[in-house]
Motif scaffolding. Structure first.
Motif, mmCIF file in Angstrom:
data_model
loop_
_atom_site.group_PDB
_atom_site.id
_atom_site.type_symbol
_atom_site.label_atom_id
_atom_site.label_comp_id
_atom_site.label_asym_id
_atom_site.label_seq_id
_atom_site.Cartn_x
_atom_site.Cartn_y
_atom_site.Cartn_z
ATOM 1 N N ALA A 1 0.843 -1.194 0.000
ATOM 2 C CA ALA A 1 0.000 0.000 0.000
ATOM 3 C C ALA A 1 0.874 1.238 0.000
ATOM 4 O O ALA A 1 1.911 1.293 0.671
ATOM 5 C CB ALA A 1 -0.917 0.012 1.214
ATOM 6 N N ILE A 2 0.463 2.235 -0.787
ATOM 7 C CA ILE A 2 1.077 3.558 -0.716
ATOM 8 C C ILE A 2 -0.053 4.524 -0.365
ATOM 9 O O ILE A 2 -1.097 4.530 -0.997
ATOM 10 C CB ILE A 2 1.773 3.941 -2.036
ATOM 11 N N ILE A 3 0.145 5.318 0.676
ATOM 12 C CA ILE A 3 -0.957 6.114 1.204
ATOM 13 C C ILE A 3 -0.650 7.609 1.114
ATOM 14 O O ILE A 3 0.448 8.054 1.453
ATOM 15 C CB ILE A 3 -1.306 5.694 2.654
ATOM 16 N N PRO B 1 -13.079 13.874 -2.444
ATOM 17 C CA PRO B 1 -14.340 13.146 -2.238
ATOM 18 C C PRO B 1 -14.202 11.862 -1.431
ATOM 19 O O PRO B 1 -15.193 11.351 -0.924
ATOM 20 C CB PRO B 1 -14.806 12.848 -3.665
ATOM 21 N N GLY B 2 -12.998 11.348 -1.304
ATOM 22 C CA GLY B 2 -12.809 10.105 -0.556
ATOM 23 C C GLY B 2 -12.303 10.310 0.847
ATOM 24 O O GLY B 2 -11.916 9.351 1.527
ATOM 25 N N GLY C 1 -6.013 6.961 -1.096
ATOM 26 C CA GLY C 1 -5.998 8.410 -1.006
ATOM 27 C C GLY C 1 -7.373 9.032 -0.961
ATOM 28 O O GLY C 1 -8.389 8.351 -0.807
ATOM 29 N N PRO C 2 -7.421 10.353 -1.133
ATOM 30 C CA PRO C 2 -8.682 11.088 -1.034
ATOM 31 C C PRO C 2 -9.389 11.258 -2.368
ATOM 32 O O PRO C 2 -10.485 11.802 -2.425
ATOM 33 C CB PRO C 2 -8.213 12.455 -0.533
ATOM 34 N N ILE D 1 -7.909 2.900 -4.101
ATOM 35 C CA ILE D 1 -9.082 3.010 -3.228
ATOM 36 C C ILE D 1 -8.983 4.316 -2.451
ATOM 37 O O ILE D 1 -7.916 4.918 -2.345
ATOM 38 C CB ILE D 1 -9.223 1.821 -2.247
ATOM 39 N N THR D 2 -10.112 4.751 -1.899
ATOM 40 C CA THR D 2 -10.147 5.988 -1.117
ATOM 41 C C THR D 2 -10.088 5.675 0.379
ATOM 42 O O THR D 2 -10.196 4.516 0.795
ATOM 43 C CB THR D 2 -11.438 6.771 -1.408
#
Length: 500
Positions: free
Chosen positions: A232-234, A463-464, A342-343, A364-365
């Protein structure tokens, strides 16, 4: 929306949670038919006029969460129509990304001026007197507006002493900075995918929860269960998103508990973007290009490509933080899968690009990640931690807020060319981004570094995201201040040969 649209937000998160539960429990996808009744039990409606419509809308939302298309009321096939196509462990994308759930849309009026029940039928009736098209008729019960004559000039709105006349627009279309939303033949919202840049603002502003994007969480969970190494990269905006008392290190550990091999900050990729964009600006402006736009916001980039292609080459050639971070992972683990968290929903489209798709396998958000946590009964703030996070610099972590990208690039420019003075202009929100690009295309922003963020307040307004931007700003600043690397060039996680 984060603070006041709580019912809409809960509905979205329930869909993510229940699809994630089906995946984690290895249940057949046909269970989505039962899941609707788990989410909306009983006979009484909670959100709409009847339980049947509520369940029909939730069924379409679950389909979209799986990556399937939302259907209209004239299609009465089984809810699990097309389910076999998406029951896989690889990314599935059937355009469009952003969808209107037609059976949830209330066909709000577009650009309308109406007399409310506050009208007192006053003797002066200034509304009638100022109307340039004689569209308003006075009656003893109140003024009436002829919508066929009304040109929405707003004069009556300003003149009414009781503020009884209102001028409003459909929330989704009013919030769309690229005017991608119109009406279909039944008056419902319809998105022009050729114009849409997937900023997600319409998703945030629709008070009926009738607009949403497609998700990849089911296929991602299946990929994790396959035994493949998944990293995962966040995004830098993650801090504070999962509870005020939850530490960043706890979020990282919670992600690992979902089955991820490891997780790194996209702030590391942001540092690489800073290093490259600073070098690029220093060497190309104004000799090769009159100005340079930052590259990290994909919705802003799509807006330029679709509306101002003549200046597309003036956007930085540097990769986005997501892409640099994915490169970093796959350089050391070439056979792994990489997931951006992310967002932003437009990153789902960026990840499909030919030069990106081999590096970023899923997107994914934060909302979708929260759904996964709930499905697995993981409480991040209860996790004991010992491992420190130190992947990125102070300025890399600050990419999450509006102005953070340009600020990072200018600070790096001063390191490599102390004599150079750089003017910055930044725009947040697509309306302002469009205005700034228009001015730049006319030669009015030459010599400047232009930052454009499609979301108000930057990525923390995406939006996420899960929390308000005011809370997010405080969390981002605190996390940024905790980095031991003042400059991207100091970041020891980046090999010297990769530092331009």
């Amino acid at each position: 929306m984060k603070e006041s649209y709580i019912d809409v937000i809960n509905i979205r998160r329930l869909a993510f949670q229940h699809i994630a539960s089906i995946a984690y429990e290895n249940r057949p996808l046909s269970d989505i038919q039962k899941e609707v009744f788990q989410i909306l039990p009983g006979e009484e409606a909670k959100y709409r006029e009847n339980i049947f419509r509520e369940r029909a809308v939730m069924g379409e939302r679950l389909r979209l969460t799986l990556g399937l298309d939302a259907r209209t009321a004239d299609r009465t096939e089984s809810m699990i129509e097309g389910i076999d196509e998406i029951d896989v462990d690889d990314r599935v994308y059937n355009p469009p990304l952003v969808n209107v759930i037609k059976i949830a849309c209330e066909a709000c009026k577009e650009n309308t001026v109406e007399v409310s029940n506050l009208c007192r039928a006053c003797l002066a009736h200034p509304c009638v007197n100022v109307c340039p098209k004689n569209a308003i008729t006075y009656t003893p019960k109140g003024s009436i507006i002829d919508q066929d004559k009304c040109i929405k000039c707003g004069r009556c709105v300003k003149e009414c002493p009781y503020h009884a006349i209102v001028h409003y627009d459909r929330p989704c279309s009013a919030s769309c900075g690229v005017k991608a939303i119109k009406s279909d033949k039944l008056g419902r919202a319809e998105i022009n995918d050729d114009v849409c840049v997937a900023c997600g603002k319409c998703i945030q502003t629709c008070p009926f929860g009738a607009i949403t994007d497609k998700s990849e969480i089911y296929q991602l969970i299946k990929q994790i269960q396959s035994g493949k190494d998944v990293y995962a990269i966040i995004a830098p905006s993650f801090v504070g998103q999962f509870g005020a008392g939850t530490k960043p290190e706890q979020i990282f550990e919670a992600i690992r508990k979902l089955g991820f091999k490891d997780v790194i900050e996209v702030g590391l990729g942001a540092d690489l973007t800073t290093l490259n964009e600073a070098k690029e600006f220093n060497e190309s402006v104004p000799e090769e290009r009159p100005f340079m736009g930052t590259s990290c916001c994909y919705s802003r980039k799509l807006m330029v490509e679709k509306n101002f292609p003549e200046i597309n080459s003036l956007i930085s050639d540097s990769s986005t933080p997501m892409v640099y971070s994915a490169h970093h992972i796959k350089k050391n683990h070439p056979d792994c899968k990489v997931v951006f968290i992310g967002p932003c929903i437009s990153k789902k489209l960026e990840a499909l690009q030919d030069n990106v798709k081999d590096y970023v396998d899923f997107v994914i958000t934060f909302e979708e990640l929260m759904g996964m946590f709930v499905a697995k009964k993981i409480e991040p703030n209860e996790i004991e931690i010992s491992k420190e996070i130190m992947d990125s610099s102070k300025t890399g972590r600050n990419y999450a807020v509006s102005g953070g990208v340009a600020d990072a690039v200018v600070k790096r420019l001063k390191e490599i060319n102390p004599e150079r003075k750089v003017e910055i202009e930044n725009a947040e929100g697509l309306f302002d981004c469009v205005t700034l690009v228009k001015l730049a295309s006319k030669g009015l922003k030459n010599g400047k570094l232009l930052e454009g963020m499609a979301c108000i307040d930057g990525c923390i307004g995406g939006p996420g995201t899960v929390i308000s931007t005011a809370r997010a700003k405080r969390s981002v600043k605190k996390f940024s201040d905790e980095s031991i690397f003042s400059s991207p060039f100091d970041n020891t996680n980046i090999p010297d040969e990769e530092k331009p």
